[in-house]
Scaffold this motif. Structure first.
Motif, PDB file in Angstrom:
ATOM      1  N   GLN A  19       0.828  -1.208   0.000  1.00 40.17           N
ATOM      2  CA  GLN A  19       0.000   0.000   0.000  1.00 40.17           C
ATOM      3  C   GLN A  19       0.863   1.258   0.000  1.00 40.17           C
ATOM      4  O   GLN A  19       0.551   2.218  -0.698  1.00 40.17           O
ATOM      5  CB  GLN A  19      -0.933   0.007   1.221  1.00 40.17           C
ATOM      6  N   LEU A  20       1.941   1.232   0.766  1.00 39.94           N
ATOM      7  CA  LEU A  20       2.858   2.374   0.783  1.00 39.94           C
ATOM      8  C   LEU A  20       3.483   2.583  -0.592  1.00 39.94           C
ATOM      9  O   LEU A  20       3.591   3.720  -1.071  1.00 39.94           O
ATOM     10  CB  LEU A  20       3.962   2.167   1.829  1.00 39.94           C
ATOM     11  N   GLU A  21       3.883   1.497  -1.210  1.00 38.03           N
ATOM     12  CA  GLU A  21       4.498   1.583  -2.539  1.00 38.03           C
ATOM     13  C   GLU A  21       3.488   2.068  -3.576  1.00 38.03           C
ATOM     14  O   GLU A  21       3.818   2.874  -4.447  1.00 38.03           O
ATOM     15  CB  GLU A  21       5.081   0.226  -2.935  1.00 38.03           C
ATOM     16  N   ALA A  22       2.259   1.599  -3.479  1.00 34.35           N
ATOM     17  CA  ALA A  22       1.215   2.051  -4.407  1.00 34.35           C
ATOM     18  C   ALA A  22       0.955   3.544  -4.232  1.00 34.35           C
ATOM     19  O   ALA A  22       0.813   4.281  -5.220  1.00 34.35           O
ATOM     20  CB  ALA A  22      -0.074   1.256  -4.181  1.00 34.35           C
ATOM     21  N   ARG A  23       0.913   4.004  -3.001  1.00 34.40           N
ATOM     22  CA  ARG A  23       0.705   5.431  -2.739  1.00 34.40           C
ATOM     23  C   ARG A  23       1.865   6.251  -3.291  1.00 34.40           C
ATOM     24  O   ARG A  23       1.686   7.304  -3.878  1.00 34.40           O
ATOM     25  CB  ARG A  23       0.534   5.666  -1.234  1.00 34.40           C
ATOM     26  N   GLU A  65       1.445   6.611  -6.958  1.00 37.27           N
ATOM     27  CA  GLU A  65       0.375   7.575  -7.249  1.00 37.27           C
ATOM     28  C   GLU A  65       0.892   9.005  -7.110  1.00 37.27           C
ATOM     29  O   GLU A  65       0.584   9.857  -7.936  1.00 37.27           O
ATOM     30  CB  GLU A  65      -0.805   7.358  -6.298  1.00 37.27           C
ATOM     31  N   ILE A  66       1.651   9.247  -6.076  1.00 34.84           N
ATOM     32  CA  ILE A  66       2.221  10.582  -5.860  1.00 34.84           C
ATOM     33  C   ILE A  66       3.169  10.928  -7.000  1.00 34.84           C
ATOM     34  O   ILE A  66       3.122  12.048  -7.541  1.00 34.84           O
ATOM     35  CB  ILE A  66       2.930  10.664  -4.488  1.00 34.84           C
ATOM     36  N   LEU A  67       4.021   9.991  -7.377  1.00 33.93           N
ATOM     37  CA  LEU A  67       4.961  10.242  -8.476  1.00 33.93           C
ATOM     38  C   LEU A  67       4.231  10.572  -9.775  1.00 33.93           C
ATOM     39  O   LEU A  67       4.608  11.508 -10.485  1.00 33.93           O
ATOM     40  CB  LEU A  67       5.871   9.026  -8.690  1.00 33.93           C
ATOM     41  N   HIS A  79       6.301  10.496   2.227  1.00 34.77           N
ATOM     42  CA  HIS A  79       6.980   9.624   1.275  1.00 34.77           C
ATOM     43  C   HIS A  79       8.245  10.246   0.694  1.00 34.77           C
ATOM     44  O   HIS A  79       9.134   9.528   0.239  1.00 34.77           O
ATOM     45  CB  HIS A  79       6.031   9.260   0.134  1.00 34.77           C
ATOM     46  N   PHE A  80       8.308  11.565   0.673  1.00 31.95           N
ATOM     47  CA  PHE A  80       9.431  12.291   0.084  1.00 31.95           C
ATOM     48  C   PHE A  80       9.838  13.407   1.034  1.00 31.95           C
ATOM     49  O   PHE A  80       8.986  14.131   1.545  1.00 31.95           O
ATOM     50  CB  PHE A  80       9.046  12.870  -1.283  1.00 31.95           C
ATOM     51  N   LEU A 128      11.141  14.965  -4.201  1.00 32.03           N
ATOM     52  CA  LEU A 128      10.026  14.477  -5.002  1.00 32.03           C
ATOM     53  C   LEU A 128      10.344  14.633  -6.486  1.00 32.03           C
ATOM     54  O   LEU A 128      10.153  13.695  -7.275  1.00 32.03           O
ATOM     55  CB  LEU A 128       8.736  15.221  -4.643  1.00 32.03           C
ATOM     56  N   PHE A 129      10.852  15.798  -6.880  1.00 33.98           N
ATOM     57  CA  PHE A 129      11.194  16.001  -8.291  1.00 33.98           C
ATOM     58  C   PHE A 129      12.281  15.032  -8.724  1.00 33.98           C
ATOM     59  O   PHE A 129      12.191  14.417  -9.790  1.00 33.98           O
ATOM     60  CB  PHE A 129      11.641  17.443  -8.563  1.00 33.98           C
ATOM     61  N   LEU A 130      13.299  14.880  -7.910  1.00 33.90           N
ATOM     62  CA  LEU A 130      14.387  13.963  -8.253  1.00 33.90           C
ATOM     63  C   LEU A 130      13.850  12.534  -8.368  1.00 33.90           C
ATOM     64  O   LEU A 130      14.253  11.790  -9.267  1.00 33.90           O
ATOM     65  CB  LEU A 130      15.511  14.039  -7.232  1.00 33.90           C
TER      66      LEU A 130
END
Length: 191
Positions: free
Chosen positions: A8-12, A15-17, A51-52, A58-60
């Motif tokens: 779930q964390l990886e899926a989120r 989604e954010i990316l 997450h970032f 986040l951009f990187l």
């Protein structure tokens, strides 16, 4: 409080990316404010930055994600296939959103942000190495021309890629670029 699984964390995170990629492509790095990132993701800043570490991270992460996908495609099918995929996406969307927009922002930051450029060097080296390795495998298989060094062919393909990105980024029509890519591909193959 229910526990969140690693899946779930990886899926989120993915989604954010994906949402951040579109936001950065549309507004650029500076224009992609935290507020706009919240709107794009549908999440609060706390949820995003859980997450970032920050907007730069986040951009990187978006750019690294794109570079990793590019390295996979290059290793499997070559840099010309990356160009064909880019051309197809640009034709389908009719604009420079998403991946292309991220590439343009990376290019801008490479010129204007020495710290980012230093961090990005490793990612660029991975794309170059994948291209060189693919070309060497093609040469070993007897498909690639032998009168030009692999490093020179690698630079040739990188220049073609950069030219395609610039062409599409300036809003010029794709026209016969698919046929141009045929010529690029033929230029590195054994006659």
């Amino acid at each position: 409080m229910p526990r969140v699984s690693q899946d779930q964390l990886e899926a989120r995170r993915h989604e954010i990316l994906a949402a951040a990629r579109g936001c950065f492509a549309r507004y650029g790095y500076e224009g992609a404010t935290v507020r706009r990132l919240e709107e794009a993701t549908g999440l609060s800043r706390g949820a995003i930055f859980h997450h970032f570490r920050d907007k730069d991270s986040l951009f990187l992460a978006v750019a690294e994600d794109d570079a990793a996908a590019m390295v996979e495609t290059v290793a499997r099918n070559g840099l010309v296939q990356v160009m064909r995929d880019l051309l197809e996406r640009a034709g389908a969307s009719g604009d420079t959103a998403g991946w292309l927009g991220t590439q343009l922002e990376v290019s801008r930051r490479l010129r204007t942000d020495p710290e980012f450029a230093k961090r990005w060097t490793e990612r660029a080296a991975a794309v170059e190495a994948a291209t060189r390795d693919r070309l060497q495998r093609q040469r070993d298989a007897g498909v690639l021309r032998e009168d030009v060094q692999v490093d020179v062919l690698t630079q040739f393909l990188e220049l073609a890629y950069d030219g395609l990105v610039l062409h599409l980024a300036t809003g010029r029509p794709a026209g016969e670029l698919s046929r141009v890519l045929d010529v690029v591909e033929e230029a590195v193959r054994r006659p």
